[in-house]
Design a protein around this motif. Structure first.
Motif, PDB file in Angstrom:
ATOM      1  N   ILE A 135      29.499 -70.305 -24.563  1.00 15.63           N
ATOM      2  CA  ILE A 135      29.379 -71.170 -23.394  1.00 15.63           C
ATOM      3  C   ILE A 135      29.054 -70.368 -22.140  1.00 15.63           C
ATOM      4  O   ILE A 135      29.264 -69.150 -22.099  1.00 15.63           O
ATOM      5  N   LEU A 136      28.543 -71.054 -21.133  1.00 14.55           N
ATOM      6  CA  LEU A 136      28.286 -70.441 -19.838  1.00 14.55           C
ATOM      7  C   LEU A 136      29.607 -70.243 -19.104  1.00 14.55           C
ATOM      8  O   LEU A 136      30.395 -71.179 -18.963  1.00 14.55           O
ATOM      9  N   SER A 137      29.856 -69.011 -18.649  1.00 20.42           N
ATOM     10  CA  SER A 137      31.080 -68.730 -17.899  1.00 20.42           C
ATOM     11  C   SER A 137      30.719 -68.262 -16.493  1.00 20.42           C
ATOM     12  O   SER A 137      29.579 -67.879 -16.212  1.00 20.42           O
ATOM     13  N   THR A 217      21.843 -63.875 -19.473  1.00 17.37           N
ATOM     14  CA  THR A 217      22.478 -64.158 -20.768  1.00 17.37           C
ATOM     15  C   THR A 217      22.636 -62.851 -21.525  1.00 17.37           C
ATOM     16  O   THR A 217      21.655 -62.256 -21.984  1.00 17.37           O
ATOM     17  N   TYR A 218      23.861 -62.411 -21.627  1.00 17.52           N
ATOM     18  CA  TYR A 218      24.186 -61.150 -22.288  1.00 17.52           C
ATOM     19  C   TYR A 218      24.456 -61.389 -23.772  1.00 17.52           C
ATOM     20  O   TYR A 218      24.999 -62.432 -24.158  1.00 17.52           O
ATOM     21  N   VAL A 219      24.055 -60.437 -24.593  1.00 11.17           N
ATOM     22  CA  VAL A 219      24.371 -60.453 -26.019  1.00 11.17           C
ATOM     23  C   VAL A 219      25.360 -59.321 -26.247  1.00 11.17           C
ATOM     24  O   VAL A 219      25.026 -58.149 -26.068  1.00 11.17           O
ATOM     25  N   ARG A 220      26.584 -59.668 -26.622  1.00 12.35           N
ATOM     26  CA  ARG A 220      27.661 -58.680 -26.661  1.00 12.35           C
ATOM     27  C   ARG A 220      27.402 -57.581 -27.693  1.00 12.35           C
ATOM     28  O   ARG A 220      27.018 -57.862 -28.831  1.00 12.35           O
ATOM     29  N   ASP A 221      27.633 -56.330 -27.271  1.00 13.48           N
ATOM     30  CA  ASP A 221      27.513 -55.196 -28.174  1.00 13.48           C
ATOM     31  C   ASP A 221      28.887 -54.558 -28.378  1.00 13.48           C
ATOM     32  O   ASP A 221      29.907 -55.132 -27.986  1.00 13.48           O
ATOM     33  N   GLU A 222      28.928 -53.377 -28.989  1.00 10.10           N
ATOM     34  CA  GLU A 222      30.201 -52.751 -29.354  1.00 10.10           C
ATOM     35  C   GLU A 222      31.090 -52.476 -28.149  1.00 10.10           C
ATOM     36  O   GLU A 222      32.317 -52.535 -28.243  1.00 10.10           O
ATOM     37  N   LEU A 231      26.960 -64.617 -27.810  1.00  8.32           N
ATOM     38  CA  LEU A 231      26.267 -64.848 -26.551  1.00  8.32           C
ATOM     39  C   LEU A 231      27.246 -65.006 -25.401  1.00  8.32           C
ATOM     40  O   LEU A 231      28.304 -65.620 -25.558  1.00  8.32           O
ATOM     41  N   GLN A 232      26.845 -64.472 -24.256  1.00  4.50           N
ATOM     42  CA  GLN A 232      27.678 -64.556 -23.066  1.00  4.50           C
ATOM     43  C   GLN A 232      26.792 -64.879 -21.864  1.00  4.50           C
ATOM     44  O   GLN A 232      26.508 -64.021 -21.035  1.00  4.50           O
ATOM     45  N   PRO A 233      26.346 -66.137 -21.754  1.00  3.55           N
ATOM     46  CA  PRO A 233      25.600 -66.518 -20.549  1.00  3.55           C
ATOM     47  C   PRO A 233      26.558 -66.596 -19.368  1.00  3.55           C
ATOM     48  O   PRO A 233      27.653 -67.145 -19.487  1.00  3.55           O
ATOM     49  N   GLU A 234      26.153 -66.029 -18.237  1.00  6.63           N
ATOM     50  CA  GLU A 234      27.080 -65.945 -17.111  1.00  6.63           C
ATOM     51  C   GLU A 234      26.400 -66.234 -15.788  1.00  6.63           C
ATOM     52  O   GLU A 234      25.205 -65.975 -15.609  1.00  6.63           O
ATOM     53  N   CYS A 235      27.207 -66.736 -14.863  1.00  7.32           N
ATOM     54  CA  CYS A 235      26.834 -66.869 -13.463  1.00  7.32           C
ATOM     55  C   CYS A 235      27.878 -66.125 -12.652  1.00  7.32           C
ATOM     56  O   CYS A 235      29.069 -66.431 -12.744  1.00  7.32           O
ATOM     57  N   GLU A 236      27.441 -65.121 -11.903  1.00 10.98           N
ATOM     58  CA  GLU A 236      28.359 -64.331 -11.094  1.00 10.98           C
ATOM     59  C   GLU A 236      28.091 -64.596  -9.614  1.00 10.98           C
ATOM     60  O   GLU A 236      26.983 -64.359  -9.118  1.00 10.98           O
ATOM     61  N   GLU A 314      20.105 -72.324 -20.128  1.00  8.39           N
ATOM     62  CA  GLU A 314      19.738 -73.387 -21.049  1.00  8.39           C
ATOM     63  C   GLU A 314      20.824 -74.452 -21.166  1.00  8.39           C
ATOM     64  O   GLU A 314      20.623 -75.476 -21.821  1.00  8.39           O
ATOM     65  N   PHE A 315      21.962 -74.240 -20.518  1.00  7.07           N
ATOM     66  CA  PHE A 315      23.106 -75.128 -20.651  1.00  7.07           C
ATOM     67  C   PHE A 315      23.448 -75.773 -19.315  1.00  7.07           C
ATOM     68  O   PHE A 315      23.051 -75.269 -18.256  1.00  7.07           O
ATOM     69  N   PRO A 316      24.187 -76.887 -19.331  1.00  8.31           N
ATOM     70  CA  PRO A 316      24.592 -77.517 -18.051  1.00  8.31           C
ATOM     71  C   PRO A 316      25.390 -76.533 -17.193  1.00  8.31           C
ATOM     72  O   PRO A 316      26.176 -75.747 -17.695  1.00  8.31           O
ATOM     73  N   THR A 317      25.149 -76.599 -15.884  1.00  5.08           N
ATOM     74  CA  THR A 317      25.833 -75.696 -14.961  1.00  5.08           C
ATOM     75  C   THR A 317      26.554 -76.493 -13.889  1.00  5.08           C
ATOM     76  O   THR A 317      26.199 -77.631 -13.593  1.00  5.08           O
ATOM     77  N   ALA A 318      27.553 -75.864 -13.299  1.00  8.90           N
ATOM     78  CA  ALA A 318      28.305 -76.528 -12.226  1.00  8.90           C
ATOM     79  C   ALA A 318      27.559 -76.381 -10.916  1.00  8.90           C
ATOM     80  O   ALA A 318      26.805 -75.443 -10.721  1.00  8.90           O
TER      81      ALA A 318
END
Length: 318
Positions: A135-137, A217-222, A231-236, A314-318
């Motif tokens: 999800i988008l965080s 949109t980050y793709v988590r690595d080690e 997946l880690q889509p983010e808004c900072e 690509e996902f709903p945002t606030a």
């Protein structure tokens, strides 16, 4: 040769763009199931196929369709946010007890919001499990800096604790953290500033400046800890804080090991060496753009960098 600014962007905004190569995009996205919620047409996240296969989906609350590659949360028509959240909590608690999911071993007892197409709060999910659903965080990041007549701008740079579960020992932004359900961005910043950098509330409220946001949109690595490929889509939400040279930052909790006051050149060198947490590199690149250190004249990839740190999700945002 070190990493370029565009290398740092590619490392953090790692999810492909459809328009770059539609065939490659479709091949990549085939590795995921769309996370749906009954009553909505929207996709709220993407779940890695390998997670779908081993996740304990209670049939009374979930529909898993391998043909359409969807995972749908089933709730009665007219269900409330609390009811949807309760099902998500129950599902994740069961998964955590199984011990099969590394990211859930970092359970935070903190809820992240999931928003709908009208910016309404649809549900909340345990922070540690948010990346399982892709999800988008949302988060806040602040760069605290000083201005010296001789030395110019200097930035306060913390090093993350080497025992931290995620990105241990890497460099970070001065202040950063996630925004929990029901929390406003600025209030989150005030809280994090005291917890991480011992910054008094009155200074932050008086002097912190809102400077927009970055999205990717980050793709988590080690380095992120736990399962990779999530997946880690983010808004900072991004803030600047000019500080008097007399103010010295120091850790207030165990998440930060130390603070150092670095010149712009020192920060650039550490970025090039890949020492910063990936999304923190983007926040600093944004800082460089806004303060005139990164310009069209000294960065050939300027336009692409500017676009890539403001991804349309690509996902709903606030």
């Amino acid at each position: 040769m070190g990493k370029s600014n565009l290398d740092l962007i590619n490392e953090c905004d790692a999810f492909p763009y459809y328009h770059d190569n539609p065939a490659d995009y479709q091949k990549y996205i085939a590795n995921y199931h769309a996370f749906k919620i009954s009553g909505y047409n929207e996709t709220f996240g993407l779940v890695l196929n390998s997670i779908v296969e081993k996740f304990p989906w209670p049939k009374e609350h979930w529909d898993v369709d391998s043909e359409s590659r969807t995972v749908t949360l089933l709730v009665p028509k007219g269900a409330t946010e609390a009811e949807r959240s309760a099902v998500l909590a129950q599902t994740l608690e069961t998964a955590a007890k199984s011990g099969n999911f590394e990211v859930l071993k970092g359970w935070r007892n903190e809820l992240y919001p999931i928003y709908g197409p009208q910016k309404e709060l649809v549900a909340s999910v345990e922070r540690a499990g948010s990346s399982l659903f892709g999800i988008l965080s949302y988060g806040v990041h602040m760069t605290a800096y000083t201005k010296d007549p001789e030395k110019g701008i200097q930035i306060w740079v913390p090093r993350r604790s080497r025992t931290k579960q995620t990105y241990p020992g890497m460099l970070d932004n001065t202040v950063g953290g996630g925004i929990a359900t029901g929390e406003e961005p600025f209030e989150s910043l005030v809280r994090e500033a005291m917890e991480e950098a011992s910054l008094p509330e009155d200074i932050v409220r008086r002097d912190a400046k809102s400077c927009g946001c970055i999205t990717y949109t980050y793709v988590r690595d080690e380095r992120a800890g736990g399962e990779t490929g999530l997946l880690q889509p983010e808004c900072e939400y991004v803030y600047d804080l000019p500080l008097d040279p007399s103010v010295v930052l120091k850790p207030c909790d165990t998440e930060v090991e130390e603070f150092q006051l670095w010149s712009i050149e020192q920060v650039k060198e550490a970025l090039s060496n890949g020492e910063f947490k990936p999304n923190c590199a983007l926040v600093l690149i944004d800082f460089f753009i806004r303060h005139g250190f990164l310009t069209p004249e000294n960065e050939r990839d300027y336009l692409e960098i500017l676009a890539r740190i403001h991804r349309r999700h690509e996902f709903p945002t606030a």
